[in-house]
Design an enzyme around this catalytic site. Sequence first.
Site, PDB file in Angstrom:
ATOM      1  N   ASN A  93      -2.488   2.806   3.422  1.00 45.39           N
ATOM      2  CA  ASN A  93      -1.958   4.144   3.770  1.00 45.39           C
ATOM      3  C   ASN A  93      -2.803   5.245   3.124  1.00 45.39           C
ATOM      4  O   ASN A  93      -3.031   6.294   3.733  1.00 45.39           O
ATOM      5  CB  ASN A  93      -0.510   4.258   3.292  1.00 45.39           C
ATOM      6  N   ASP A 149       0.855  -1.205   0.000  1.00 45.89           N
ATOM      7  CA  ASP A 149       0.000   0.000   0.000  1.00 45.89           C
ATOM      8  C   ASP A 149       0.890   1.254   0.000  1.00 45.89           C
ATOM      9  O   ASP A 149       0.863   2.059   0.927  1.00 45.89           O
ATOM     10  CB  ASP A 149      -0.950   0.009   1.215  1.00 45.89           C
TER      11      ASP A 149
HETATM   12  O1  RIB Z   1       2.490   0.010  10.754  1.00 49.01           O
HETATM   13  C1  RIB Z   1       3.346   0.221   9.669  1.00 49.01           C
HETATM   14  C2  RIB Z   1       2.748  -0.286   8.403  1.00 49.01           C
HETATM   15  O2  RIB Z   1       1.578   0.457   8.089  1.00 49.01           O
HETATM   16  C3  RIB Z   1       3.667  -0.100   7.186  1.00 49.01           C
HETATM   17  O3  RIB Z   1       3.417  -1.117   6.271  1.00 49.01           O
HETATM   18  C4  RIB Z   1       3.230   1.216   6.626  1.00 49.01           C
HETATM   19  O4  RIB Z   1       3.498   1.321   5.220  1.00 49.01           O
HETATM   20  C5  RIB Z   1       1.752   1.148   6.856  1.00 49.01           C
HETATM   21  O5  RIB Z   1       1.187   0.378   5.796  1.00 49.01           O
HETATM   22 CA    CA Z   2       2.841  -0.561   3.975  1.00 49.16          CA
END
Ligand code: RIB
Ligand code: CA
Length: 337
Positions: free
Chosen positions: A61, A31
């Site tokens: 995200n 993501d």
């Molecule tokens: O908690 C961190 C994760 O959440 C990572 O993968 C960051 O990119 C978000 O997706």
């Molecule tokens: Ca991620």
Amino acid sequence: TICKRYAYTYFIQNNLKEIFLSIHKIILDCDPGHDDAIAILLALSSPKEIECLGITVCAGNVPIELTAKNALRVLSLIENKTVPVFRGCPKPLVTKLVTAEHVHGESGLDTGSGVSLPEPISNCQKQHAVEFILETLSKHPSDEITLVATGPLTNLAAAYTLDPKTFKKAKNIILMGGAGFEPGNITPAAEFNIFVDPFAAKSIFESEIDIFMFGLDVTHQMIITPKRLSLIKKSSNSIGPTTADLLTFFNSYDTKKYGWDGAPLHDPCTIAWLIKPEIFQIKKMSVEIETNNGPAFGRTIADWFNVTDKNKNVNVAISGKSDQFFDLIAERLSRFS
Ligand code: RIB
Ligand code: CA
């Protein structure tokens, strides 16, 4: 002549064996997301260890249209037009989508300078990510495909639900998510990727597929300090400065939140383990996902001290050598010079 032929055959057999024994055929589900972007770069800089058959994106995200565009923008940064990108599920299986623009910016790949990454030089495939995952697994023998997941597990869980028999042909699942000892980063209990789609995570964690979990216990050891940021900036003439610009923005939220001198670089831990597993210490234990509403919703409940007799279903990364981790990233980025 016979000696030469024997020597040549011996060389080919041993080198091919060495090459084929070590290449991981992966699908990278992500993501993007700053740390996802580094995971993509690390994977594509390591053709001797990793063959990336495709990148599938999920909502996390930022919404799916942006994670899809961001995956393409990372590929355009390294002028890669060959790795296919597939859009996946636009929302979690059950819950409402929770995004993280506060960490990654409105675009999902904001930079410290405000200068955006280059526009995509390729387009997403028409095929849905879930179909691609299942088609790839069906076309390959069992235990040959590694599924790497650095976002919420929606696409993987959807593929598993759609065709469990084919999905279980996967060799293993290497995921960034959860926390066994560390508190959460999106709630006091939950890590973001699991929290966004805990029902997907529960399904995958109960699938009996070999899972390697790179959670906050290990990623909170991988801090992008100013020294390491400078190492990355100097790593490559072509993409070093841009990568450092991305991570400068990525550092901004977490340094305020944690009070550390950098953000934890989560997602590339998955790829680094495939390349150099000795960087990490792994411990097998029972891990369950809390899906009941309440303050622990989305928690990965890890039986760290084996106080139950529950099935040890997950290989949890409990620590890592951070200098070796960042040295590996810098060395591999230098290959894009
Ligand atoms: O908690 C961190 C994760 O959440 C990572 O993968 C960051 O990119 C978000 O997706
Ligand atoms: Ca991620």
